[in-house]
Each structure stands twice: as structure tokens, then as C-alpha cells.
Design a protein around this motif. Structure first.
Motif, mmCIF file in Angstrom:
data_model
loop_
_atom_site.group_PDB
_atom_site.id
_atom_site.type_symbol
_atom_site.label_atom_id
_atom_site.label_comp_id
_atom_site.label_asym_id
_atom_site.label_seq_id
_atom_site.Cartn_x
_atom_site.Cartn_y
_atom_site.Cartn_z
ATOM 1 N N VAL A 93 0.860 -1.171 0.000
ATOM 2 C CA VAL A 93 0.000 0.000 0.000
ATOM 3 C C VAL A 93 0.902 1.228 0.000
ATOM 4 C CG1 VAL A 93 -1.746 1.290 1.283
ATOM 5 C CG2 VAL A 93 -1.822 -1.209 1.250
ATOM 6 N N GLU A 94 0.758 2.072 -1.024
ATOM 7 C CA GLU A 94 1.531 3.305 -1.120
ATOM 8 C C GLU A 94 0.571 4.483 -1.116
ATOM 9 O OE1 GLU A 94 3.583 2.308 -4.791
ATOM 10 O OE2 GLU A 94 5.455 2.238 -3.661
ATOM 11 N N LEU A 95 0.799 5.413 -0.184
ATOM 12 C CA LEU A 95 -0.095 6.551 -0.038
ATOM 13 C C LEU A 95 0.680 7.853 0.056
ATOM 14 C CD1 LEU A 95 -2.437 5.069 2.699
ATOM 15 C CD2 LEU A 95 -2.956 5.293 0.268
ATOM 16 N N LYS A 96 0.067 8.913 -0.416
ATOM 17 C CA LYS A 96 0.618 10.260 -0.268
ATOM 18 C C LYS A 96 0.000 10.856 0.994
ATOM 19 C CE LYS A 96 1.376 14.524 -2.720
ATOM 20 N NZ LYS A 96 2.451 14.626 -3.663
ATOM 21 N N VAL A 97 0.853 11.277 1.919
ATOM 22 C CA VAL A 97 0.405 11.799 3.206
ATOM 23 C C VAL A 97 1.239 13.038 3.529
ATOM 24 C CG1 VAL A 97 0.103 11.275 5.663
ATOM 25 C CG2 VAL A 97 -0.095 9.449 3.999
ATOM 26 N N GLY A 98 0.605 14.064 4.068
ATOM 27 C CA GLY A 98 1.346 15.257 4.461
ATOM 28 C C GLY A 98 2.239 14.984 5.658
ATOM 29 N N LEU A 99 3.535 15.100 5.455
ATOM 30 C CA LEU A 99 4.517 14.870 6.519
ATOM 31 C C LEU A 99 5.198 16.205 6.809
ATOM 32 C CD1 LEU A 99 6.037 11.643 4.939
ATOM 33 C CD2 LEU A 99 4.338 11.740 6.746
ATOM 34 N N HIS A 100 4.566 17.014 7.651
ATOM 35 C CA HIS A 100 5.023 18.385 7.829
ATOM 36 C C HIS A 100 6.086 18.562 8.906
ATOM 37 C CE1 HIS A 100 1.830 19.424 5.123
ATOM 38 N NE2 HIS A 100 0.968 18.787 5.883
ATOM 39 N N CYS A 101 6.041 17.755 9.949
ATOM 40 C CA CYS A 101 6.983 17.954 11.052
ATOM 41 C C CYS A 101 7.291 16.612 11.717
ATOM 42 C CB CYS A 101 6.402 18.929 12.065
ATOM 43 S SG CYS A 101 4.896 18.322 12.869
ATOM 44 N N GLU A 102 8.255 16.634 12.613
ATOM 45 C CA GLU A 102 8.645 15.415 13.324
ATOM 46 C C GLU A 102 7.485 14.829 14.122
ATOM 47 O OE1 GLU A 102 11.460 13.461 13.391
ATOM 48 O OE2 GLU A 102 12.033 14.685 11.679
ATOM 49 N N CYS A 156 4.287 14.989 13.413
ATOM 50 C CA CYS A 156 3.385 14.311 12.457
ATOM 51 C C CYS A 156 3.928 12.918 12.136
ATOM 52 C CB CYS A 156 3.276 15.092 11.149
ATOM 53 S SG CYS A 156 2.427 16.652 11.256
ATOM 54 N N ILE A 157 5.211 12.864 11.865
ATOM 55 C CA ILE A 157 5.837 11.592 11.500
ATOM 56 C C ILE A 157 5.719 10.594 12.640
ATOM 57 C CG2 ILE A 157 8.030 10.500 10.882
ATOM 58 C CD1 ILE A 157 8.708 13.262 9.494
ATOM 59 N N LYS A 158 5.955 11.035 13.864
ATOM 60 C CA LYS A 158 5.832 10.146 15.031
ATOM 61 C C LYS A 158 4.421 9.597 15.158
ATOM 62 C CE LYS A 158 9.444 12.252 17.862
ATOM 63 N NZ LYS A 158 9.719 13.065 19.057
ATOM 64 N N LYS A 159 3.420 10.481 14.969
ATOM 65 C CA LYS A 159 2.020 10.050 15.064
ATOM 66 C C LYS A 159 1.688 9.028 13.970
ATOM 67 C CE LYS A 159 0.104 14.207 17.185
ATOM 68 N NZ LYS A 159 -0.792 15.349 16.978
ATOM 69 N N ILE A 160 2.176 9.283 12.774
ATOM 70 C CA ILE A 160 1.918 8.373 11.650
ATOM 71 C C ILE A 160 2.546 7.010 11.918
ATOM 72 C CG2 ILE A 160 2.483 7.947 9.220
ATOM 73 C CD1 ILE A 160 2.080 11.032 8.830
ATOM 74 N N LEU A 161 3.797 6.992 12.366
ATOM 75 C CA LEU A 161 4.465 5.721 12.656
ATOM 76 C C LEU A 161 3.735 4.956 13.757
ATOM 77 C CD1 LEU A 161 8.209 6.805 12.492
ATOM 78 C CD2 LEU A 161 6.981 5.360 10.863
ATOM 79 N N LYS A 162 3.302 5.655 14.788
ATOM 80 C CA LYS A 162 2.569 5.015 15.889
ATOM 81 C C LYS A 162 1.270 4.400 15.382
ATOM 82 C CE LYS A 162 0.941 5.970 20.558
ATOM 83 N NZ LYS A 162 0.806 6.992 21.608
ATOM 84 N N ALA A 163 0.550 5.130 14.514
ATOM 85 C CA ALA A 163 -0.715 4.627 13.966
ATOM 86 C C ALA A 163 -0.485 3.413 13.079
ATOM 87 C CB ALA A 163 -1.419 5.735 13.182
ATOM 88 N N ILE A 164 0.557 3.463 12.255
ATOM 89 C CA ILE A 164 0.851 2.353 11.348
ATOM 90 C C ILE A 164 1.215 1.094 12.125
ATOM 91 C CG2 ILE A 164 2.489 1.512 9.611
ATOM 92 C CD1 ILE A 164 2.518 4.374 8.476
ATOM 93 N N LYS A 165 2.001 1.255 13.180
ATOM 94 C CA LYS A 165 2.448 0.106 13.973
ATOM 95 C C LYS A 165 1.281 -0.635 14.631
ATOM 96 C CE LYS A 165 6.976 2.048 14.991
ATOM 97 N NZ LYS A 165 7.843 2.607 16.032
ATOM 98 N N LYS A 166 0.159 0.056 14.823
ATOM 99 C CA LYS A 166 -1.008 -0.570 15.456
ATOM 100 C C LYS A 166 -1.812 -1.440 14.496
ATOM 101 C CE LYS A 166 -1.776 2.945 18.982
ATOM 102 N NZ LYS A 166 -2.714 3.959 19.489
#
Length: 78
Positions: free
Chosen positions: A5-14, A16-26
């Protein structure tokens, strides 16, 4: 069978990235994941669907869309 799965997501700051990684890991049944901050691209592989990944990102307030990047064929040796 695994899917990619490849998606375009706004990665504006550190943060945001931490939140995205945490969500993906779940997400259940993921094998690998990658966040490319230069391309604003999130790649997840495993027994997941595009909808599952989008839903996980929406829960944290992020919007995601299909990745429209060009796929380049590997160069073949002559």
C-alpha cells in the motif's frame, strides 16, 4: 498474500511523522513500513488493504490519497 500500500500523506513535522508511525504500527498483519519525508510517501506491506491504512491515518487526523508516482522499470544489463 502480502500487498503493498503506497499513499501520499502530508509529513510536515517530526511530530506528524511520530504520530503516523505510531498509527501504522497498530495495524495488524503488517510486515514492513516506510515513511519517505521527501516524497510525502507512506509505504506499508503485509496483509493489509489501502482502506485499513487510510482509516488508521484518518483516526489521527491525517488525510491520505493514492500514490500517483511513476513506476520505473529496472535497467536491464546488456
Amino acid at each position: 498474500m502480502s500487498s503493498v500500500v503506497e499513499l501520499k500523506v502530508g509529513l510536515h513535522c517530526e511530530e506528524c511523522i511520530k504520530k503516523i508511525l505510531k498509527a501504522i504500527k497498530k495495524i495488524e498483519d503488517i510486515e514492513t513500513y516506510n515513511v519517505d519525508t521527501q516524497l510525502n510517501k507512506v509505504t506499508v506491506t503485509g496483509k493489509v488493504t489501502r482502506e485499513e491504512v487510510i482509516k488508521a491515518l484518518q483516526k489521527i487526523g491525517k488525510t491520505a490519497s493514492n500514490w500517483e508516482g511513476e513506476v520505473q522499470a529496472p535497467e536491464l544489463p546488456y
